[in-house]
Motif scaffolding. Structure first.
Motif, mmCIF file in Angstrom:
data_model
loop_
_atom_site.group_PDB
_atom_site.id
_atom_site.type_symbol
_atom_site.label_atom_id
_atom_site.label_comp_id
_atom_site.label_asym_id
_atom_site.label_seq_id
_atom_site.Cartn_x
_atom_site.Cartn_y
_atom_site.Cartn_z
ATOM 1 N N GLY A 148 37.359 50.989 -30.433
ATOM 2 C CA GLY A 148 37.800 50.932 -29.041
ATOM 3 C C GLY A 148 38.347 52.256 -28.555
ATOM 4 N N LEU A 149 39.127 52.948 -29.399
ATOM 5 C CA LEU A 149 39.635 54.273 -29.028
ATOM 6 C C LEU A 149 38.477 55.240 -28.802
ATOM 7 C CD1 LEU A 149 42.599 54.583 -31.582
ATOM 8 C CD2 LEU A 149 42.803 54.262 -29.111
ATOM 9 N N ALA A 150 37.481 55.188 -29.684
ATOM 10 C CA ALA A 150 36.326 56.077 -29.547
ATOM 11 C C ALA A 150 35.570 55.801 -28.244
ATOM 12 C CB ALA A 150 35.399 55.916 -30.748
ATOM 13 N N LYS A 151 35.408 54.526 -27.900
ATOM 14 C CA LYS A 151 34.668 54.183 -26.676
ATOM 15 C C LYS A 151 35.387 54.687 -25.430
ATOM 16 C CE LYS A 151 32.545 50.430 -24.051
ATOM 17 N NZ LYS A 151 31.428 51.318 -23.688
ATOM 18 N N VAL A 152 36.719 54.569 -25.402
ATOM 19 C CA VAL A 152 37.474 55.081 -24.255
ATOM 20 C C VAL A 152 37.245 56.578 -24.106
ATOM 21 C CG1 VAL A 152 39.785 55.518 -23.343
ATOM 22 C CG2 VAL A 152 39.243 53.288 -24.339
ATOM 23 N N ILE A 153 37.291 57.315 -25.207
ATOM 24 C CA ILE A 153 37.114 58.772 -25.165
ATOM 25 C C ILE A 153 35.717 59.136 -24.668
ATOM 26 C CG2 ILE A 153 37.001 60.847 -26.606
ATOM 27 C CD1 ILE A 153 39.202 59.560 -28.361
ATOM 28 N N ILE A 154 34.716 58.407 -25.155
ATOM 29 C CA ILE A 154 33.333 58.689 -24.730
ATOM 30 C C ILE A 154 33.130 58.335 -23.255
ATOM 31 C CG2 ILE A 154 30.923 58.015 -25.048
ATOM 32 C CD1 ILE A 154 31.547 57.668 -28.032
ATOM 33 N N ASP A 155 33.624 57.166 -22.857
ATOM 34 C CA ASP A 155 33.446 56.724 -21.464
ATOM 35 C C ASP A 155 34.087 57.695 -20.485
ATOM 36 O OD1 ASP A 155 32.056 54.553 -22.373
ATOM 37 O OD2 ASP A 155 33.685 53.107 -22.092
ATOM 38 N N ASP A 185 25.334 64.748 -36.293
ATOM 39 C CA ASP A 185 24.099 64.085 -35.887
ATOM 40 C C ASP A 185 24.328 62.573 -35.797
ATOM 41 O OD1 ASP A 185 24.101 63.135 -38.489
ATOM 42 O OD2 ASP A 185 22.390 64.325 -39.135
ATOM 43 N N ASN A 186 23.331 61.863 -35.302
ATOM 44 C CA ASN A 186 23.354 60.394 -35.158
ATOM 45 C C ASN A 186 24.348 59.925 -34.095
ATOM 46 O OD1 ASN A 186 21.999 58.040 -36.096
ATOM 47 N ND2 ASN A 186 23.850 57.403 -37.170
ATOM 48 N N PHE A 187 24.717 60.807 -33.184
ATOM 49 C CA PHE A 187 25.732 60.454 -32.186
ATOM 50 C C PHE A 187 25.251 59.338 -31.256
ATOM 51 C CE2 PHE A 187 27.460 61.088 -27.864
ATOM 52 C CZ PHE A 187 28.790 60.806 -28.124
ATOM 53 N N ARG A 188 24.001 59.434 -30.765
ATOM 54 C CA ARG A 188 23.533 58.464 -29.770
ATOM 55 C C ARG A 188 23.476 57.058 -30.357
ATOM 56 N NH1 ARG A 188 25.219 60.583 -25.466
ATOM 57 N NH2 ARG A 188 24.447 62.725 -25.142
ATOM 58 N N LYS A 189 23.012 56.936 -31.556
ATOM 59 C CA LYS A 189 22.935 55.620 -32.190
ATOM 60 C C LYS A 189 24.335 55.041 -32.373
ATOM 61 C CE LYS A 189 21.030 53.186 -36.171
ATOM 62 N NZ LYS A 189 20.255 53.302 -37.433
ATOM 63 N N TRP A 190 25.267 55.904 -32.767
ATOM 64 C CA TRP A 190 26.648 55.433 -32.933
ATOM 65 C C TRP A 190 27.245 55.045 -31.592
ATOM 66 C CZ3 TRP A 190 31.262 58.479 -31.688
ATOM 67 C CH2 TRP A 190 32.454 57.817 -32.022
ATOM 68 N N GLU A 191 26.990 55.852 -30.561
ATOM 69 C CA GLU A 191 27.518 55.563 -29.228
ATOM 70 C C GLU A 191 27.041 54.194 -28.746
ATOM 71 O OE1 GLU A 191 27.618 57.570 -24.742
ATOM 72 O OE2 GLU A 191 26.112 58.192 -26.217
ATOM 73 N N GLU A 192 25.769 53.894 -28.986
ATOM 74 C CA GLU A 192 25.226 52.591 -28.568
ATOM 75 C C GLU A 192 25.918 51.438 -29.294
ATOM 76 O OE1 GLU A 192 21.109 52.915 -29.395
ATOM 77 O OE2 GLU A 192 20.716 54.423 -27.820
#
Length: 890
Positions: A441-448, A462-469
């Protein structure tokens, strides 16, 4: 930076701006006497003995608080200076008792030393009233304020180094003194009995209580504390071949003049009357004493017969995180090269394998990435699933100094109250077992909010987009529902971390000792990489419970890795060691610690060597572990004490303590430190490395080592990240691997900089809810306590610590206690679906409703009898941090 030139005792010298006269003089070997100065403390100029004269204008200056300025002409021993120093000393002596001949401080008293150096005898000044001796009940520290010279070093050490605030100045004028709030005894104050004030006091005002020897210690040896993963440097005092005291060693980059109660007073297990002093062989169900020749021959015969009749893989070895790097290296070579099996593991499997697996899969490095200096200069520090005040005190000191004095923002994530929460801007209390949801949840707030380090992520991971999804469902509303933490606090902590110039994440057993521990570690690494705090700035700090948990894994005491974390299944890795050792190595990965017990029950393991560990007390379901070990055809245990596991053995081998051998330990941050032999082994006990070499010879397969130094030379040759470490140089000032060229000089820390493989890898992990079993509504959390360590194998045999420790209590929230009709001090029974135990209830209003807390060792009984044997499928670590229970009043 430009330098400033001054005249010092007639000689032109230079120093940097802000350098004090005292520091510059000491750099040049010029002695200026002080009583209140310490290099680890802020200078206050309290004693005024460091006065010097500036001959330009005749000014007398306190050299410890006066910075050099251009044109100064300093005389450190002018007639005026000497006259004033003598007068100051006489004033101090006028309020000091005439008890030097019977004072236990003896020749270590700095006041007495200075008086003798300056030729002060009879004192013409009128005697002043003196403070009283304070009666203390605790067995650690005693105070005699009649000997206090008001230097303030004890207060400053308490407040600046340990950051506890147990003592301060009280009263005013001639009545002023150093005391606790309301002048209560230390045992009723905030004092943690770390012993720092004892070590730093220049007189006999604060002394060690119940000393083993009351005279002056003339022989001291620098070595490493045997307890937690911090690896504090300690100075052991020796008299007549016995260790009689411990003090923090000066100049340590780890503990900076401090210790904890275990390091300062818990060392005396080495002289316990329960120490094993001679080998024991079981005959007709009873132990008899034997010679080393008999014992080693019996072990060689017992293991050899099983290897011949049932094959090498019917044998297993369990190594220790309390053994040195050299001992663990020889142990794994003995296991693979002589026994012929990869069935070897070590005690860190119980708490740190999740770090090895999780960090290895993400940042490519199997441990902590930062140092104590990095931690203390961090602008934001997140502590999750750890209570460093108890489990790693030197880490707690660094965090508190950062928060109180250096402007760091601290966030504590723990369902239980810890002392660090007092220093925190945020204290998040998630429900037990929901860390992954919170971290995602903390990571999602930072990305959003697009607050992450985009340049670092794009160039170094690497693999950022897959993790973000994979983070899509971890909205603040969802995380709030899962963890119980308000959405606003989640957003605030995320913003704090994202905007930090340098941030560190500290975690411990509260993360790793779950069935999802590896995934939680991966989530921590993801968050650190997202914000650019993995390797470049800040760091990930994976706390270790034991002093050499890191080193035992580095040197190959693992079922699937050779030394240096080289996979055993890769032919080229095996070939490297086969050529070095001249033997054929087994190719399949061996059994991990808990798997060994399972394979014994299945009849696949017939014999076992356990070195320095006590699985009957430290594994879940101890009754089943005991039954399994008892069923072995042959069990050999090497230990200092006749532990619960050793009582089951066919042969017991007496091992030396940390103070009785040479070698190195690697602490949690990857700092390799030299262990020095302080005294001779008790009785006929031997260092573990000598036991192994003797056993190898008894099995007609001698190993080519004659000393620990030769073993370390081979470790340097075979383990890439130990290559810059010279055994004989290990106590020199540390330098990082990134600062050492290929020519190589001594180094203490093994890792600094970016990812070893060049890239970090984001890895998706998901939170999986676990429903509590019906009929067990409470959650029991297991942890460490200050005056006991682990299962108590050593701390329970430390006289003062065992007397001060009350065997632990079962802590319960006050609301739950009222609901269950339980009062403070009641005898209660805790039941799980797998076992039960009794203890004494203690009301703790800081606990969440529905939570209980218990120490690992409760009334001498392992709390792990309440736990099922559930294992993290990735790291093979048992889930022994929390379980569902019910509580009954007895």
């Amino acid at each position: 930076m430009d330098t400033i030139t001054i005249i010092l005792n007639g000689v032109e010298v230079s120093g940097y701006p802000s350098t004090t006269i005292l520091d510059l003089a000491r750099e040049l070997g010029v002695n200026i006497p002080t009583l209140c100065h310490d290099p680890n403390l802020a200078s206050t100029g309290a004693c005024r003995l460091c006065l010097v004269e500036d001959e330009r204008n005749g000014a007398l200056l306190a050299s410890c608080v006066t910075s050099i300025t251009p044109g100064m002409n300093i005389n450190t021993n002018s007639p005026r200076v000497i006259e004033h120093r003598k007068k100051i000393l006489k004033l101090l002596l006028a309020s000091h008792p005439d008890s030097c001949l019977v004072c236990d401080k003896g020749n270590r008293c700095q006041l007495r030393q200075l008086a003798a150096q300056m030729g002060i005898g009879l004192n013409e000044f009128q005697r002043l009233p003196q403070n009283d001796i304070i009666e203390e009940v605790n067995p650690f520290i005693e105070r005699d304020l009649s000997k206090c010279i008001m230097c303030g070093k004890c207060i400053r050490a308490d407040q600046e180094l340990v950051v506890e605030g147990a003592i301060d100045y009280i009263h005013r004028g001639s009545l002023v003194k150093a005391a606790t709030l309301n002048e209560v005894p230390l045992e009723k104050s905030e004092c943690t009995f770390c012993g720092t004030c004892v070590a730093i006091c220049p007189t006999g005002a604060i002394m060690e209580k119940e000393r083993a020897y009351t005279g002056t210690v003339t022989n001291t040896v620098t070595t490493v504390c045997p307890y937690c993963g911090c690896g504090c440097t300690i100075l052991l005092g020796v008299k007549d071949g016995k260790v009689i005291q411990a003090r923090p060693a000066e100049g340590s980059p780890v503990n900076a003049g401090t210790l904890c109660v275990r390091g300062a007073y818990g060392w005396d297990f080495i002289s316990s009357s329960e120490r094993l002093t001679t080998p024991l062989i079981r005959e007709n169900g009873e132990f008899r004493e034997a010679t080393w020749e008999e014992a080693l021959a019996a072990v060689a015969e017992g293991l050899g017969k099983i290897k011949e009749s049932s094959g090498p893989d019917s044998l297993a070895v369990y190594g220790s995180t309390r053994c040195t790097n050299e001992e663990n290296y020889v142990l794994q070579r003995f296991t693979r090269g002589i026994l012929g099996t990869n069935n070897i593991d070590n005690g860190s499997r119980l708490y740190s394998s999740a770090s090895l697996t999780g960090l290895g899969a993400t940042i490519g490095y199997a441990g902590t990435t930062g140092s104590f200096d990095v931690l203390e200069r961090s602008k934001v520090i997140i502590v999750i699933g750890a209570n460093p005040e108890i489990s790693a005190p030197a880490v707690a000191y660094a965090i508190k100094r950062a928060a109180k004095y250096k402007g760091a923002e601290l966030c504590v994530i723990d369902p239980c109250f810890t002392q660090l929460a007092r220093f925190a801007r945020f204290w998040l209390q998630p429900k037990v077992g929901t860390d992954i949801a919170l971290l995602n949840g903390l990571a999602k707030v930072i990305i959003d909010k697009k607050k992450f380090d985009m340049e670092f992520v794009s160039r170094m991971t690497d693999n950022f987009r897959k993790w973000e999804e994979s983070l899509e469902r971890y909205t603040t509303d969802y995380v709030k529902k899962v963890t119980g933490i308000p959405a606003r606090e989640i957003q605030q902590v995320a913003q704090l971390l994202a905007e930090a110039e340098e941030a560190s994440i500290v975690y411990g057993n509260g993360v790793t000792q779950y069935a999802t521990g590896t995934d939680a570690v991966i989530a921590i690494a993801n968050l650190a990489m997202l914000t650019g705090n993995a390797g470049r700035l800040g760091g990930i700090f994976a706390l270790q419970r034991e002093n050499n948990a890191r080193g035992a894994c580095d040197t190959g005491a693992l079922p699937d890795f050779l030394p240096g974390y080289l996979s055993i299944t890769e032919p080229q890795n095996r070939q490297k060691f086969e050529e070095k050792w001249g033997v054929k190595l087994p190719s399949a990965a061996g059994y991990s610690a808990l798997e060994m017990i399972e394979k014994i029950r299945e009849g696949k393991l017939k014999g076992m060597l356990i070195m320095g560990e006590n699985p009957v007390e430290s594994f879940p379901q101890p009754a089943q572990v005991k039954e399994a070990l008892s069923s072995l055809d042959f069990l050999v245990v090497a230990d200092m004490f006749l532990s619960e596991t050793a009582r089951l053995a066919s042969v017991v081998l007496p091992a030396a303590s940390f103070a009785e051998k040479e070698g190195t330990f690697t602490n949690f941050e990857g700092r390799v430190q030299r262990l020095h032999k302080v005294t001779e082994p008790v009785g006929n006990s031997l260092p573990d490395v000598d036991i192994l070499l003797g056993l190898a010879e008894a099995m007609d397969s001698p190993l080519p080592y004659s000393s620990s130094q030769e073993v370390m030379e081979e470790i340097e040759e075979t383990v890439p990240f130990y290559r810059h470490l010279a055994f004989g140089e290990a106590e020199k000032k540390d330098s990082d691997l990134a600062d050492v060229d290929d020519g190589g000089t001594a180094t203490r820390r093994l890792h600094k900089g970016l990812f070893p493989s060049g890239f970090g890898r984001f890895s998706p992990v998901k939170y999986i809810a676990a429903l509590p079993p019906e009929g067990y509504p409470l959650t029991l959390v297991v942890g460490s306590v200050r005056f006991s360590f682990g299962s108590g194998g050593r701390s329970s045999r430390s006289d003062r610590m065992s007397r001060f420790y009350n065997n632990g209590c079962i802590e319960i929230n006050s609301t739950d206690a009222v609901k269950l009709g339980i009062s403070d001090g009641d005898k209660v029974k805790v039941k799980s679906a797998h076992g039960e135990l009794e203890g004494i209830a203690s009301i703790n209003a800081d606990l969440h409703r529905g939570m209980l807390f218990a120490p690992v060792s409760l009334l001498g009984s392992s709390v792990y009898k309440l736990f099922a044997t559930v294992i993290d499928p990735q790291s093979k670590t048992p889930a022994i941090k929390s379980c569902n229970v019910r509580l009954e009043r007895v």
